[in-house]
Design an enzyme around this catalytic site. Structure first.
Site, short mmCIF file in Angstrom:
data_model
loop_
_atom_site.label_atom_id
_atom_site.label_comp_id
_atom_site.label_asym_id
_atom_site.label_seq_id
_atom_site.Cartn_x
_atom_site.Cartn_y
_atom_site.Cartn_z
CG HIS A 249 -2.04 0.92 1.23
ND1 HIS A 249 -2.21 1.91 2.18
CD2 HIS A 249 -3.09 1.05 0.38
CE1 HIS A 249 -3.30 2.59 1.93
NE2 HIS A 249 -3.86 2.10 0.85
CE LYS A 251 -1.39 4.86 -1.42
NZ LYS A 251 -2.00 4.39 -0.17
CG ASP A 256 18.77 12.40 -9.62
OD1 ASP A 256 18.77 11.32 -10.27
OD2 ASP A 256 18.69 13.51 -10.16
CG HIS A 423 -7.34 8.48 0.36
ND1 HIS A 423 -6.03 8.39 -0.07
CD2 HIS A 423 -7.80 7.21 0.40
CE1 HIS A 423 -5.72 7.12 -0.29
NE2 HIS A 423 -6.77 6.38 -0.01
CE LYS A 425 -3.92 6.74 3.10
NZ LYS A 425 -5.27 6.41 3.23
CG ASP A 430 2.11 17.02 22.62
OD1 ASP A 430 0.89 16.98 22.87
OD2 ASP A 430 2.96 16.34 23.22
#
EC number: 2.7.8.-
Length: 505
Positions: A249, A251, A256, A423, A425, A430
């Site tokens: 899952h 991404k 370089d 969508h 995450k 703090d």
């Protein structure tokens, strides 16, 4: 003569009848004894599969759910267990060992200047409590000398990614869970092909289930241009179609060895908000420059080795000053010795003293995370959860509603984002630490998927994340107990049924 003729006529009639009505083989009759044998065999297989579930499923509720259904209703649960039941990925462990050995060799071949530059970035005892256990949990060091930039939507994310790819001179790494061959996907393809034809090493890794709709022509065009293309599959060939667990899952784009991009976006028009009914799409990525990019390359190399049986070309970040941000890479997956992803959330929540804000498209926490959220409320921490108002998977949405109701009853502030599908995450701890990545608040991310989170410790970065989330909360509606209790009875029953599937959601 007459009798012979009659016999011939009879033979001709028989032949004619056979030609019109050919004799068919008899099918075995499903007698009561045959049916009983089939039922007994299914129950025997169910018992064997139940024992396997008890020995291998990571959580007690999941093991109980599978074992009970396999023993009592094997005719309905055997095939789903083959598809969803496995929760450990033992084969990947061997690939990881071999890959780690090769990566150690690469480190040993570094020059003294390169080793000194990397050693100078090590942070042995981070000031932030939420990061102190992570190096030992992940096996990866906490590193300074980084600069992290927030990319708050799809337009900003892909504009930055495409600009970096176009400027690549040595190597480009691209890894996504979903890639569509729409306008955005074709734009990525065009740029990767151009870089490969210019002599840049280009690696393209995609998940075989997440990209099940990706046409062969798309991949062939990449290969013909010189791009190294591999799919991440838990099993080779047709068998992989029946294994929906252990998806990659992550991404990740690395250019370089110096610049990396991590976050929630996949490649498709919907991630730019161009596909109703979930538009506008709300997602977040980050751009990272600095020493920690090497650790991201190491994580990609592990996945690439599993898919291609070779270690890709790696580059060290140049020995110069990038910034003063401290970063910790948190890769997680079903091959980990411990439940890295779940423990990462537990560590972040228990470390919070002022606030813990979490955004996730799916809110199906396990018992450990739920307990940490309740304890944080009791400590006086401002605990907020931001989830979507629009469903993309109705079963998960129903289960999330139950868990959101329980969280609200415990004092957690739960919000539903109104403009479109959420969508992203993101975790804010703090005023000095924040994490962005690919992991959702559900069992699939905790134990079944390969995920990636990046925790960054720096007041300025945390402030930018707080500003972004405050804007999101301003477009959200806080839910209360009546959101669940006021729903029709039949809908509440359906939500409770959906919750039973939490171990595989």
């Amino acid at each position: 003569m007459d009798s012979g003729a009659r016999l011939g006529d009879v033979g001709s009639d028989v032949l004619c009848q056979n030609s019109v009505h050919p004799v068919r083989p008899r099918l075995p009759m499903l007698t009561p004894s045959v049916i009983a044998a089939i039922v007994v065999s299914l129950h025997v297989l169910g018992v064997i599969a139940a024992l396997h579930a008890v020995m291998t499923v990571r959580t007690a509720p999941g093991a109980i759910a599978w074992a009970g259904s396999l023993v009592m209703m094997p005719y309905f649960s055997l095939i789903p267990y083959l598809i969803f039941g496995r929760s450990r990925f033992a084969g990947y462990v061997n690939a990881r060992r071999f890959n780690n050995h090769r990566l150690r060799e690469i480190r040993q071949n570094m020059s003294t200047q390169e080793l000194d530059s990397l050693s100078a970035c090590l942070v042995m005892n981070p000031d932030q409590e939420c990061m102190r256990a992570l190096p030992r949990l992940t096996g990866m060091p906490c590193l300074g000398n980084n600069d992290v930039r927030l990319l708050v939507n799809g337009e900003a994310t892909f504009q930055a990614i495409f600009a970096a790819i176009d400027a690549a001179t040595q190597v480009v790494v691209v890894q996504f869970f979903i890639v569509h061959d729409d306008e955005l996907g074709l734009e990525l393809q065009r740029r990767l092909c151009a870089r490969a034809k210019a002599g840049v090493r280009v690696y393209f890794l995609y998940d075989s289930i997440g990209c099940h709709a990706l046409g062969r022509a798309y991949l062939r065009a990449l290969e013909e241009a010189g791009v190294h293309v591999r799919s991440f599959a838990t099993h080779p060939g047709f068998v992989n179609r029946f294994q929906l667990n252990f998806r990659n899952h992550r991404k990740l784009v690395i250019v370089d060895g110096e610049r990396a991009f991590v976050g929630g976006h996949n490649v498709g028009n919907e991630y730019l908000g161009r596909r109703p009914p979930l538009a506008p799409w709300r997602d977040t990525h980050i751009e990272i420059r600095g020493a920690v990019v090497l650790e991201l390359q190491m994580t990609f190399a592990e996945d690439w080795y599993w898919a291609a049986h070779e270690v890709p070309y790696l580059l060290l970040p140049p020995p110069r000053r990038f910034g003063d941000m401290v970063c910790q890479i948190v890769p997680s997956g079903p091959a980990d010795a411990q439940e890295t992803c779940s423990l990462f959330f537990v560590e972040a929540i228990q470390a919070a003293r002022k606030r813990i804000w979490i955004t996730s498209p799916y809110f199906v926490p396990d018992e450990a995370v739920s307990a940490m959220l309740r304890l944080a409320v009791l400590r006086g921490v401002d605990v907020r959860i931001l989830i979507p108002a629009r469903p993309d998977h109705y079963v998960v949405y129903g289960a999330s509603t139950i868990y959101a109701h329980q969280a609200v009853c415990a004092g957690v502030k739960v919000f539903r984002y109104q403009p479109g599908f959420l969508h992203q995450k993101v975790i804010l701890v703090d005023d000095d630490a924040a994490a962005v990545g690919t992991a959702n608040l559900d069992n699939r991310s905790f134990r079944l998927n390969f995920e990636m989170m990046v925790m960054t410790a720096h007041p300025a970065f945390a402030a930018s994340v707080a500003e972004m989330l405050e804007a999101d909360f301003a477009q959200a509606r806080q839910i209360d107990r009546e959101d669940f209790l006021g729903a029709p009875a039949i809908l509440r029953v359906a939500m409770h049924v959906a919750k039973l599937f939490a171990p595989i959601l």
